[in-house]
Design a protein around this motif. Structure first.
Motif, PDB file in Angstrom:
ATOM      1  N   THR A   9      -5.267   6.071  -4.830  1.00 44.27           N
ATOM      2  CA  THR A   9      -4.826   6.241  -6.347  1.00 44.27           C
ATOM      3  C   THR A   9      -4.082   7.311  -6.313  1.00 44.27           C
ATOM      4  N   THR A  10      -4.702   8.305  -6.285  1.00 43.32           N
ATOM      5  CA  THR A  10      -3.886   9.760  -6.202  1.00 43.32           C
ATOM      6  C   THR A  10      -2.597   9.796  -5.336  1.00 43.32           C
ATOM      7  N   LEU A  11      -2.478   9.227  -4.092  1.00 47.42           N
ATOM      8  CA  LEU A  11      -1.428   9.158  -3.502  1.00 47.42           C
ATOM      9  C   LEU A  11      -0.104   8.373  -4.346  1.00 47.42           C
ATOM     10  N   LEU A  12      -0.658   7.086  -4.903  1.00 48.99           N
ATOM     11  CA  LEU A  12       0.318   6.348  -5.535  1.00 48.99           C
ATOM     12  C   LEU A  12       0.577   6.930  -6.942  1.00 48.99           C
ATOM     13  N   ILE A  27      -4.582  -5.208  -9.719  1.00 54.10           N
ATOM     14  CA  ILE A  27      -4.324  -6.069  -8.414  1.00 54.10           C
ATOM     15  C   ILE A  27      -2.973  -5.136  -8.001  1.00 54.10           C
ATOM     16  N   ILE A  28      -3.064  -5.017  -6.788  1.00 56.98           N
ATOM     17  CA  ILE A  28      -1.882  -4.160  -6.182  1.00 56.98           C
ATOM     18  C   ILE A  28      -0.602  -4.481  -6.457  1.00 56.98           C
ATOM     19  N   SER A  29      -0.333  -5.665  -6.419  1.00 53.27           N
ATOM     20  CA  SER A  29       1.190  -6.315  -6.616  1.00 53.27           C
ATOM     21  C   SER A  29       1.364  -6.049  -8.061  1.00 53.27           C
ATOM     22  N   GLY A  30       0.734  -5.799  -8.975  1.00 48.49           N
ATOM     23  CA  GLY A  30       0.879  -5.468 -10.418  1.00 48.49           C
ATOM     24  C   GLY A  30       1.311  -4.132 -10.485  1.00 48.49           C
ATOM     25  N   LEU A  31       1.213  -3.484  -9.569  1.00 50.30           N
ATOM     26  CA  LEU A  31       1.740  -1.748  -9.508  1.00 50.30           C
ATOM     27  C   LEU A  31       3.147  -1.463  -9.416  1.00 50.30           C
ATOM     28  N   ASP A  40       6.789   2.376  -1.461  1.00 51.70           N
ATOM     29  CA  ASP A  40       5.895   3.545  -1.599  1.00 51.70           C
ATOM     30  C   ASP A  40       4.419   3.260  -1.389  1.00 51.70           C
ATOM     31  N   TRP A  41       4.148   1.748  -1.476  1.00 56.15           N
ATOM     32  CA  TRP A  41       2.976   1.270  -1.070  1.00 56.15           C
ATOM     33  C   TRP A  41       2.673   1.470   0.674  1.00 56.15           C
ATOM     34  N   ILE A  42       3.697   0.897   1.305  1.00 56.29           N
ATOM     35  CA  ILE A  42       3.818   1.085   2.619  1.00 56.29           C
ATOM     36  C   ILE A  42       3.368   2.593   3.261  1.00 56.29           C
TER      37      ILE A  42
END
Length: 142
Positions: A9-12, A27-31, A40-42
């Motif tokens: 969460t800190t990196l995101l 849910i991750i896809s909702g971000l 950014d996720w990858i």
């Protein structure tokens, strides 16, 4: 598990132009939006591999249907690279991150030099994958 959730969460949050309050239930896809992309996720997952010394399987990279908490749990189940292999692991992963960044910069270009560089990057990815498979004791299939 909490260390992975916190780091994730800190990196995101660092990558997002808009600061969010992340919870384990999101849910991750909702971000993903204009402020935080799948790229950014990858890149975040690649950074986690470096920080914690584990190899995230390809199928887990794509599991954006999970919550952050579920994802952190999955990360906590991954085996850690042994200390004696970590230096080479780090070098392979760091090089892959740099190549990924360059690939993203080039992928929309169609000029001859860019196409040639993309082909070279793909060749380098294959070599790095082979090195990583050997390092981790996986069977190389080509």
């Amino acid at each position: 598990m909490l260390r992975y959730l916190y780091t994730l969460t800190t990196l995101l949050d660092y990558k997002s132009e808009v600061k969010n309050k992340y919870s384990p239930e999101i849910i991750i896809s909702g971000l993903f939006n204009d402020n935080l992309s799948e790229i950014d996720w990858i890149l975040t997952l690649s950074e986690l591999e470096l920080f914690y010394g584990f190899e995230i399987p390809d199928e887990l990279f794509d599991r954006t249907d999970l919550t952050l908490g579920q994802y952190a749990y999955e990360l906590s189940q991954l085996p850690v690279i042994p200390d004696d292999l970590y230096e080479e692991f780090f070098e392979i992963k760091f090089t892959s991150m740099k190549l990924t960044k360059r690939y993203i910069e080039l992928e929309t270009k169609a000029d001859e030099d860019s196409v040639r560089e993309l082909e070279e990057i793909n060749n380098q990815f294959e070599l790095l994958t082979d090195r990583l498979n050997v390092l981790l004791g996986n069977t190389v299939v080509n």
